[in-house]
Design a protein around this motif. Sequence first.
Motif, short mmCIF file in Angstrom:
data_model
loop_
_atom_site.label_atom_id
_atom_site.label_comp_id
_atom_site.label_asym_id
_atom_site.label_seq_id
_atom_site.Cartn_x
_atom_site.Cartn_y
_atom_site.Cartn_z
N ALA A 107 33.51 -9.00 -14.40
CA ALA A 107 34.24 -9.31 -13.17
C ALA A 107 33.88 -8.32 -12.06
O ALA A 107 33.81 -8.70 -10.88
CB ALA A 107 35.74 -9.28 -13.43
N THR A 108 33.64 -7.07 -12.41
CA THR A 108 33.24 -6.08 -11.42
C THR A 108 31.89 -6.43 -10.81
O THR A 108 31.69 -6.34 -9.59
CB THR A 108 33.19 -4.68 -12.05
OG1 THR A 108 34.49 -4.34 -12.57
CG2 THR A 108 32.78 -3.63 -11.03
N ALA A 109 30.96 -6.85 -11.67
CA ALA A 109 29.66 -7.30 -11.16
C ALA A 109 29.81 -8.53 -10.29
O ALA A 109 29.15 -8.66 -9.24
CB ALA A 109 28.72 -7.59 -12.34
N LEU A 110 30.68 -9.43 -10.68
CA LEU A 110 30.94 -10.64 -9.90
C LEU A 110 31.52 -10.29 -8.53
O LEU A 110 31.08 -10.82 -7.50
CB LEU A 110 31.89 -11.56 -10.67
CG LEU A 110 32.42 -12.80 -9.95
CD1 LEU A 110 31.28 -13.66 -9.44
CD2 LEU A 110 33.34 -13.59 -10.88
N ALA A 111 32.49 -9.40 -8.50
CA ALA A 111 33.08 -8.97 -7.23
C ALA A 111 32.02 -8.33 -6.34
O ALA A 111 31.99 -8.57 -5.12
CB ALA A 111 34.22 -7.99 -7.48
N GLY A 112 31.15 -7.53 -6.92
CA GLY A 112 30.07 -6.93 -6.14
C GLY A 112 29.15 -7.96 -5.53
O GLY A 112 28.74 -7.83 -4.37
N ALA A 113 28.83 -9.00 -6.30
CA ALA A 113 27.98 -10.08 -5.78
C ALA A 113 28.66 -10.81 -4.63
O ALA A 113 28.03 -11.15 -3.63
CB ALA A 113 27.61 -11.04 -6.91
N VAL A 114 29.95 -11.06 -4.78
CA VAL A 114 30.71 -11.77 -3.74
C VAL A 114 30.72 -10.97 -2.43
O VAL A 114 30.43 -11.51 -1.35
CB VAL A 114 32.15 -12.03 -4.23
CG1 VAL A 114 33.03 -12.50 -3.06
CG2 VAL A 114 32.15 -13.07 -5.34
N TRP A 115 31.04 -9.70 -2.52
CA TRP A 115 31.12 -8.88 -1.31
C TRP A 115 29.74 -8.66 -0.69
O TRP A 115 29.59 -8.69 0.53
CB TRP A 115 31.81 -7.55 -1.62
CG TRP A 115 33.30 -7.68 -1.68
CD1 TRP A 115 34.03 -8.28 -2.67
CD2 TRP A 115 34.26 -7.24 -0.70
NE1 TRP A 115 35.37 -8.24 -2.38
CE2 TRP A 115 35.55 -7.60 -1.19
CE3 TRP A 115 34.17 -6.56 0.50
CZ2 TRP A 115 36.72 -7.32 -0.48
CZ3 TRP A 115 35.34 -6.27 1.21
CH2 TRP A 115 36.59 -6.65 0.72
N ALA A 116 28.73 -8.48 -1.53
CA ALA A 116 27.37 -8.29 -1.00
C ALA A 116 26.89 -9.55 -0.29
O ALA A 116 26.27 -9.48 0.78
CB ALA A 116 26.41 -7.93 -2.14
#
Length: 282
Positions: A107-116
């Motif tokens: 989920a942390t990687a997913l959140a990073g992808a979303v914000w990036a």
Amino acid sequence: MIAAWAQLLRVSAVLTVPGDAFAGTVAGGRAPGRGTLLAAGSSLCLYEAGMALNDWADRETDAVERPDRPLPSGRIAPASALAAAGLLTGAGLAVAARAGRPALATATALAGAVWAYDLHLKNTRWGPLTMGTARALNIGLGAAASIPGAASGPGGGRTGDVLRTAALMGAHTVAVTTVSREEVQGGSPLPPLTGLAAVAGITGATARRSPAAAAAYAVTAARPLFHAALNPSPPLLQKAVGGGIRAMIPLQSALSGKSPAAVALLGLLPLARRLSRKVSPT
């Protein structure tokens, strides 16, 4: 105010999110359980965070191209949209943590992808790939919630199946995102034609798992893409994007194969169609 937030958060597209967690769980060799529900809840929060952040980041462009959206029209303050994005991101990570460390890491990687994507990569050549990666991580989140030590108990080790399932969902998302880059101004028939090729390949790859769901996916995605290829005008490109978003539901069903969850997921498609008539998914 409720209508403005419904538009900002693209509530008509929300139904396309939970199925990723179910497909990921099935690919991981487990029946959906508590961990799957936690993964789906986390995905929903992070998806809605992305919607709010998207409009915050695009508020100046939308003032010219889409002045009816909630931020440029003044119905929602930019600070409120940004705060919602932050709160929803935090909620998504907190829910994922309940499913175990692997789910939280995913989920942390997913959140990073979303914000990036929203803050920088959207308008670069990496935009579609980043969005596809985010959807693939959604699949991975469902699988991560069912591995040993996760909330749903001991899980399977079918890494290859998870990766293949994530790749198919990611490929579809890349195709739809590529088409969406031209939905305001119109453009070339090449993106929808490329999308049609992707849909054909994905349909072929999922037909054995669930012929009916694969057929529903092909019809939902291919028909508007075909029309957009013939006439790549903004209205038809927008319909192609909307169809591509809704097509994620039968695709998730097809990826879930013979799991009981597959039938339930396919039943969400009519409701998604009705909601899209009230609130645009794009």
